[in-house]
Design an enzyme around this catalytic site. Structure first.
Site, PDB file in Angstrom:
ATOM      1  N   HIS A   1      34.347  39.643  31.577  1.00 29.56           N
ATOM      2  CA  HIS A   1      33.188  39.295  30.746  1.00 29.56           C
ATOM      3  C   HIS A   1      33.439  38.017  29.946  1.00 29.56           C
ATOM      4  CE1 HIS A   1      34.387  41.855  26.923  1.00 29.56           C
ATOM      5  NE2 HIS A   1      35.074  40.759  26.999  1.00 29.56           N
TER       6      HIS A   1
ATOM      7  N   ASN B   1      37.786  42.623  32.144  1.00 26.34           N
ATOM      8  CA  ASN B   1      36.792  42.914  33.192  1.00 26.34           C
ATOM      9  C   ASN B   1      36.037  41.659  33.618  1.00 26.34           C
ATOM     10  OD1 ASN B   1      35.211  42.399  31.000  1.00 26.34           O
ATOM     11  ND2 ASN B   1      34.077  44.325  31.026  1.00 26.34           N
TER      12      ASN B   1
ATOM     13  N   ASP C   1      29.408  36.696  19.723  1.00 29.12           N
ATOM     14  CA  ASP C   1      29.073  38.113  19.933  1.00 29.12           C
ATOM     15  C   ASP C   1      29.581  38.941  18.757  1.00 29.12           C
ATOM     16  OD1 ASP C   1      31.807  37.970  20.394  1.00 29.12           O
ATOM     17  OD2 ASP C   1      31.714  38.629  22.479  1.00 29.12           O
TER      18      ASP C   1
ATOM     19  N   GLU D   1      28.616  41.784  30.249  1.00 29.85           N
ATOM     20  CA  GLU D   1      29.432  42.718  31.013  1.00 29.85           C
ATOM     21  C   GLU D   1      29.098  42.652  32.505  1.00 29.85           C
ATOM     22  OE1 GLU D   1      31.710  43.650  29.281  1.00 29.85           O
ATOM     23  OE2 GLU D   1      31.291  45.179  27.798  1.00 29.85           O
TER      24      GLU D   1
HETATM   25  P1  PGA Z   1      40.917  38.375  23.681  1.00 29.84           P
HETATM   26  O1  PGA Z   1      39.458  38.800  24.157  1.00 29.84           O
HETATM   27  O2  PGA Z   1      40.854  36.912  23.379  1.00 29.84           O
HETATM   28  O3  PGA Z   1      41.174  39.188  22.454  1.00 29.84           O
HETATM   29  O4  PGA Z   1      41.844  38.666  24.820  1.00 29.84           O
HETATM   30  C1  PGA Z   1      38.877  38.150  25.221  1.00 29.84           C
HETATM   31  C2  PGA Z   1      37.532  38.751  25.566  1.00 29.84           C
HETATM   32  O5  PGA Z   1      37.390  39.981  25.621  1.00 29.84           O
HETATM   33  O6  PGA Z   1      36.601  37.992  25.809  1.00 29.84           O
END
Ligand code: PGA
Length: 251
Positions: free
Chosen positions: A138, A136, A67, A143
């Site tokens: 995701h 959240n 992403d 999302e």
């Molecule tokens: P992070 O992000 O590894 O920086 O905690 C995880 C995500 O948002 O998928």
């Protein structure tokens, strides 16, 4: 679903790297999808060490970025493109024709999605996807609101980022950068991966990890929908497992 609780955060990095190395040895040439973000960084360092020692050949694989933030590019510290290039592809000496990342600076996001889909299709679909989990729930930028409204999307898509993702985004950037939309591999495409490894570390992830993997599966917690995947492993450090998960098990 297999849930593994590592002994320490460093142990999580090593276990994750073991899984990726096993996949590389068993499936050379297949497509790896690697998330950016803080969670997989330690695993990437272990993989790079093993690559330098000649124990694995990272160059044997092809790669797809999971992403990126629409409107940000390599020059924006904290973009996924910057993170993955500087922390993984460049140190690995990866030839440019082995990996494809979303171009967050594109003027044509839909066309960008079609190009990533073509890259994935041209290399036999996703082999191993190494994912994190957002606060959240995701995975990538799939999302909760999108999943609830539209269900799992095939291919790649442009998404409106939800409030949590926009707020959390600022931890990645050296200066405030407003982000509203993202490019992501869609949930159904990820769920079609041959194998999925999801990493979660730190106390901040304990609550969402519990909701995703110890409560009922729901589109409101997108990662929970991966539980039906036949080769799905969740790797936790003790802090992310605290309060809801005991010793490692397979369920
Ligand atoms: P992070 O992000 O590894 O920086 O905690 C995880 C995500 O948002 O998928």
């Amino acid at each position: 679903m297999e849930i593994i609780v590592a002994d320490t955060a460093d142990h999580l990095d090593a276990l994750a790297a073991d899984r990726v190395a096993d996949y590389i040895r068993a499936h050379p040439g297949r497509l790896l999808c690697l998330a950016a973000g803080q969670t997989p960084l330690g695993m990437m360092r272990v993989l790079l060490d093993r690559h330098r020692r000649g124990e694995i050949d990272l160059g044997a694989m092809r790669y797809a970025g999971l992403d990126d933030w629409l409107g940000l590019g390599y020059a924006d510290a904290g973009s996924c493109a910057q993170f993955l290039r500087d922390n993984f592809y460049h140190p690995a000496g990866m030839p440019a024709d082995r990996f494809r990342l979303f171009d967050g600076l594109t003027e044509a996001p839909e066309a960008e999605c079609r190009e990533m889909e073509a890259w994935i299709a041209a290399h036999g679909g996703l082999g191993l996807s190494v994912l994190g989990i957002g606060l959240n729930g995701h995975v990538g930028f799939n999302e909760p609101e999108h999943l609830v409204r539209h269900g799992p999307s095939r291919g790649c898509l442009v998404v409106d980022l939800d409030e949590t993702t926009r707020r959390v985004s600022q931890k990645y950037f050296a200066k405030p950068l407003p982000v509203a939309r993202g490019l992501t591999i869609g949930f159904a495409e990820l769920a079609a991966s041959d194998r999925i490894l999801l990493l979660a570390g730190g106390a901040a992830k304990a609550d969402i990890a519990r909701r995703a993997f110890a409560e009922n599966a729901t589109p409101a917690v997108p990662a929970s929908l991966l539980r039906t995947h036949p080769r799905f492993t969740v790797l936790l450090d003790p802090a992310a497992a605290a309060g809801w998960h005991g010793p490692s098990n397979t369920v």
